[in-house]
Design a protein around this motif. Structure first.
Motif, PDB file in Angstrom:
ATOM      1  N   VAL A   9      -9.737   1.921 -14.564  1.00 13.06           N
ATOM      2  CA  VAL A   9      -8.917   0.654 -14.199  1.00 13.06           C
ATOM      3  C   VAL A   9      -9.784  -0.245 -13.652  1.00 13.06           C
ATOM      4  O   VAL A   9     -10.564  -0.176 -12.727  1.00 13.06           O
ATOM      5  CB  VAL A   9      -7.691   0.741 -13.510  1.00 13.06           C
ATOM      6  CG1 VAL A   9      -7.048  -0.763 -13.241  1.00 13.06           C
ATOM      7  CG2 VAL A   9      -6.543   1.491 -14.075  1.00 13.06           C
ATOM      8  N   LYS A  10     -10.026  -1.687 -14.390  1.00  8.96           N
ATOM      9  CA  LYS A  10     -10.903  -2.685 -13.977  1.00  8.96           C
ATOM     10  C   LYS A  10      -9.745  -3.821 -13.787  1.00  8.96           C
ATOM     11  O   LYS A  10      -8.775  -3.902 -14.030  1.00  8.96           O
ATOM     12  CB  LYS A  10     -12.100  -2.916 -14.610  1.00  8.96           C
ATOM     13  CG  LYS A  10     -11.751  -3.597 -15.994  1.00  8.96           C
ATOM     14  CD  LYS A  10     -12.973  -3.990 -16.721  1.00  8.96           C
ATOM     15  CE  LYS A  10     -12.899  -4.964 -18.196  1.00  8.96           C
ATOM     16  NZ  LYS A  10     -12.532  -6.277 -17.582  1.00  8.96           N
ATOM     17  N   LEU A  11     -10.372  -5.205 -12.887  1.00  3.68           N
ATOM     18  CA  LEU A  11      -9.632  -6.192 -12.705  1.00  3.68           C
ATOM     19  C   LEU A  11      -9.605  -6.921 -13.996  1.00  3.68           C
ATOM     20  O   LEU A  11     -10.874  -6.904 -14.650  1.00  3.68           O
ATOM     21  CB  LEU A  11     -10.336  -7.068 -11.345  1.00  3.68           C
ATOM     22  CG  LEU A  11     -10.199  -6.609 -10.090  1.00  3.68           C
ATOM     23  CD1 LEU A  11     -10.901  -7.248  -9.095  1.00  3.68           C
ATOM     24  CD2 LEU A  11      -8.602  -6.368  -9.730  1.00  3.68           C
ATOM     25  N   GLU A  12      -8.810  -7.468 -14.282  1.00  6.24           N
ATOM     26  CA  GLU A  12      -8.716  -8.343 -15.741  1.00  6.24           C
ATOM     27  C   GLU A  12      -9.428  -9.576 -15.610  1.00  6.24           C
ATOM     28  O   GLU A  12     -10.210  -9.905 -16.512  1.00  6.24           O
ATOM     29  CB  GLU A  12      -7.353  -9.008 -15.966  1.00  6.24           C
ATOM     30  CG  GLU A  12      -6.371  -7.925 -16.794  1.00  6.24           C
ATOM     31  CD  GLU A  12      -5.126  -8.486 -17.307  1.00  6.24           C
ATOM     32  OE1 GLU A  12      -4.782  -9.638 -16.801  1.00  6.24           O
ATOM     33  OE2 GLU A  12      -4.096  -7.636 -17.936  1.00  6.24           O
ATOM     34  N   GLN A  17     -14.773  -2.667 -11.979  1.00  5.20           N
ATOM     35  CA  GLN A  17     -13.924  -1.212 -12.246  1.00  5.20           C
ATOM     36  C   GLN A  17     -13.552  -0.690 -10.810  1.00  5.20           C
ATOM     37  O   GLN A  17     -14.296  -0.611  -9.824  1.00  5.20           O
ATOM     38  CB  GLN A  17     -14.880  -0.209 -12.546  1.00  5.20           C
ATOM     39  CG  GLN A  17     -14.554   0.963 -13.265  1.00  5.20           C
ATOM     40  CD  GLN A  17     -13.751   0.617 -14.701  1.00  5.20           C
ATOM     41  OE1 GLN A  17     -14.290  -0.227 -15.532  1.00  5.20           O
ATOM     42  NE2 GLN A  17     -12.841   1.475 -15.201  1.00  5.20           N
ATOM     43  N   THR A  44      -4.316  -0.067  -5.580  1.00  9.92           N
ATOM     44  CA  THR A  44      -4.563  -0.292  -7.064  1.00  9.92           C
ATOM     45  C   THR A  44      -3.971   0.724  -7.873  1.00  9.92           C
ATOM     46  O   THR A  44      -3.153   0.378  -8.773  1.00  9.92           O
ATOM     47  CB  THR A  44      -6.149  -0.236  -7.318  1.00  9.92           C
ATOM     48  OG1 THR A  44      -6.862  -1.551  -6.641  1.00  9.92           O
ATOM     49  CG2 THR A  44      -6.200  -0.596  -8.889  1.00  9.92           C
ATOM     50  N   VAL A  48      -0.917  -0.392 -10.570  1.00 13.42           N
ATOM     51  CA  VAL A  48      -1.385  -0.095 -12.097  1.00 13.42           C
ATOM     52  C   VAL A  48       0.049   1.067 -12.522  1.00 13.42           C
ATOM     53  O   VAL A  48       0.562   0.915 -13.495  1.00 13.42           O
ATOM     54  CB  VAL A  48      -2.511   0.739 -12.411  1.00 13.42           C
ATOM     55  CG1 VAL A  48      -2.553   1.286 -13.647  1.00 13.42           C
ATOM     56  CG2 VAL A  48      -3.626  -0.294 -12.019  1.00 13.42           C
ATOM     57  N   TYR A  55      -4.611  -6.339 -14.037  1.00 14.31           N
ATOM     58  CA  TYR A  55      -5.348  -4.938 -14.068  1.00 14.31           C
ATOM     59  C   TYR A  55      -5.473  -4.639 -15.464  1.00 14.31           C
ATOM     60  O   TYR A  55      -4.350  -4.664 -16.289  1.00 14.31           O
ATOM     61  CB  TYR A  55      -4.917  -3.773 -13.285  1.00 14.31           C
ATOM     62  CG  TYR A  55      -4.724  -3.855 -11.809  1.00 14.31           C
ATOM     63  CD1 TYR A  55      -5.667  -3.714 -11.227  1.00 14.31           C
ATOM     64  CD2 TYR A  55      -3.557  -4.449 -11.212  1.00 14.31           C
ATOM     65  CE1 TYR A  55      -5.615  -4.198  -9.508  1.00 14.31           C
ATOM     66  CE2 TYR A  55      -3.343  -4.734  -9.900  1.00 14.31           C
ATOM     67  CZ  TYR A  55      -4.573  -4.612  -9.074  1.00 14.31           C
ATOM     68  OH  TYR A  55      -4.474  -5.069  -7.718  1.00 14.31           O
ATOM     69  N   GLU A  56      -6.564  -3.932 -16.033  1.00 10.94           N
ATOM     70  CA  GLU A  56      -6.597  -3.478 -17.111  1.00 10.94           C
ATOM     71  C   GLU A  56      -7.021  -2.362 -17.317  1.00 10.94           C
ATOM     72  O   GLU A  56      -8.113  -1.700 -16.458  1.00 10.94           O
ATOM     73  CB  GLU A  56      -7.925  -4.384 -17.943  1.00 10.94           C
ATOM     74  CG  GLU A  56      -7.965  -4.007 -19.505  1.00 10.94           C
ATOM     75  CD  GLU A  56      -9.199  -4.644 -20.035  1.00 10.94           C
ATOM     76  OE1 GLU A  56      -9.570  -4.154 -21.002  1.00 10.94           O
ATOM     77  OE2 GLU A  56      -9.383  -5.616 -19.509  1.00 10.94           O
TER      78      GLU A  56
END
Length: 250
Positions: A9-12, A17, A44, A48, A55-56
Motif C-alpha cells: 500500500v502507498k499513499l495516494e 510505500q 495504515t 486500509v 491509500y492505494e
C-alpha cells in the motif's frame, strides 16, 4: 476470518510505500495483537482494511471469511462484519448517541437483508449493553463523543462494537491516552465480546493492554512488514528488550 496476502500500500498523494508485503491470517475466534515501532505501518493496515480514503493498494489481497474486501466501499465492509475502533474517536456535534447507534445498527441489518430493530427493541438492548460496560445513561443522550473524556470515548466505541456485533474487530491503539482504570474497563468490554465466531486484531504499542486482553498470537511489525510472529511471550520480550534486537534479526 481474515486473510491478508502480500499487501502493498502507498499513499495516494505521494509516491510513498507504507505497507511492503504484509501476510497475516486471523483465525475465527482468535485474538491477534500487532506491536511495532512508530511508523511501521500498523495504523495504515487498519485504515486500509476498513476502507479509509487516501491509500492505494498496489499489490495483494485481503479477504473477510473468504470474500475479497479491498474493492468494497467502507459501509459494505462494515455490513460484511468489519469494525474499526479508532485511536482518536471523532466528535459529531448535533447527532445524539442513541440516534447514531440505532441508525448504524439498522443500516447494517438492512444491508444484510434482516429486519430493522424497532425503537422499543433497540432501547432494551442498548440499555442492557450500556449497563454491562458501566456506561452512564446520560452518555447515551449526549451528542456522539462531544465533551466525553478519553476513557468515555473509548468505552463508547466498545458500546458501538457491542451493538453492531461485528465478526472482525480491529482496535487501533485503543489504549492510547487511557489511565489504568479506563483501560481495564475497555478491556473488560472487549473480553465480554470474545466468542468462537468473532475475531480481534489489537494494534498497540504497549504490553499493558495485553495484560488485560490476552492475545492468542502476537505479531511484530516494522518497515511495512510483519517481521516476527509468536505467542503472548513475544509481547513480554518486547516490553523488556525493545525492538532493536528483533529488527537486527529481521
Amino acid at each position: 476470518m481474515l486473510e491478508i496476502k502480500n499487501l502493498h500500500v502507498k499513499l495516494e498523494d505521494e509516491d510513498k510505500q507504507i505497507l511492503k508485503g504484509v501476510d497475516l491470517t486471523v483465525e475465527s475466534g482468535k485474538v491477534h495483537a500487532i506491536m511495532g515501532p512508530n511508523g511501521s505501518g500498523k495504523s495504515t493496515l487498519s485504515y486500509v482494511l476498513s476502507g479509509k480514503d487516501g491509500y492505494e493498494v498496489t499489490e495483494g489481497t485481503a479477504a473477510l471469511e473468504g470474500e475479497e474486501i479491498l474493492e468494497m466501499e467502507a459501509e459494505e465492509r462494515a455490513a460484511a462484519g468489519l469494525f474499526l475502533a479508532f485511536q482518536y474517536p471523532v466528535e459529531i456535534p448535533g447527532v445524539g448517541n442513541m440516534t447514531f447507534l440505532r441508525t448504524a445498527v439498522n443500516a447494517q441489518r438492512k444491508a444484510r437483508g434482516e429486519e430493522e430493530m424497532t425503537s422499543a427493541e433497540f432501547l432494551k438492548v442498548i440499555r442492557a449493553k450500556a449497563k454491562d460496560l458501566k456506561i452512564d445513561a446520560d452518555m447515551l443522550k449526549r451528542p456522539v463523543n462531544v465533551g466525553f473524556s478519553g476513557g468515555e470515548k473509548k468505552r463508547n466505541e466498545i458500546l458501538q462494537m457491542a451493538m453492531l456485533e461485528p465478526k472482525m474487530c480491529i482496535l487501533d491503539e485503543t489504549d492510547s491516552g487511557l489511565d489504568v482504570d479506563a483501560m481495564k474497563l475497555v478491556a473488560d468490554g472487549v473480553n465480554a465480546l470474545r466468542d468462537a465466531g468473532r475475531s480481534f486484531l489489537v494494534i498497540t504499542h504497549y504490553q499493558r493492554l495485553l495484560d488485560h486482553i490476552k492475545p492468542d498470537v502476537v505479531h511484530i511489525m516494522a518497515n511495512g512488514r510483519i517481521i516476527k510472529t509468536g505467542g503472548p511471550e513475544l509481547a513480554l520480550e518486547v516490553e523488556t528488550q525493545g525492538y532493536a534486537h528483533l529488527l537486527e534479526e529481521a
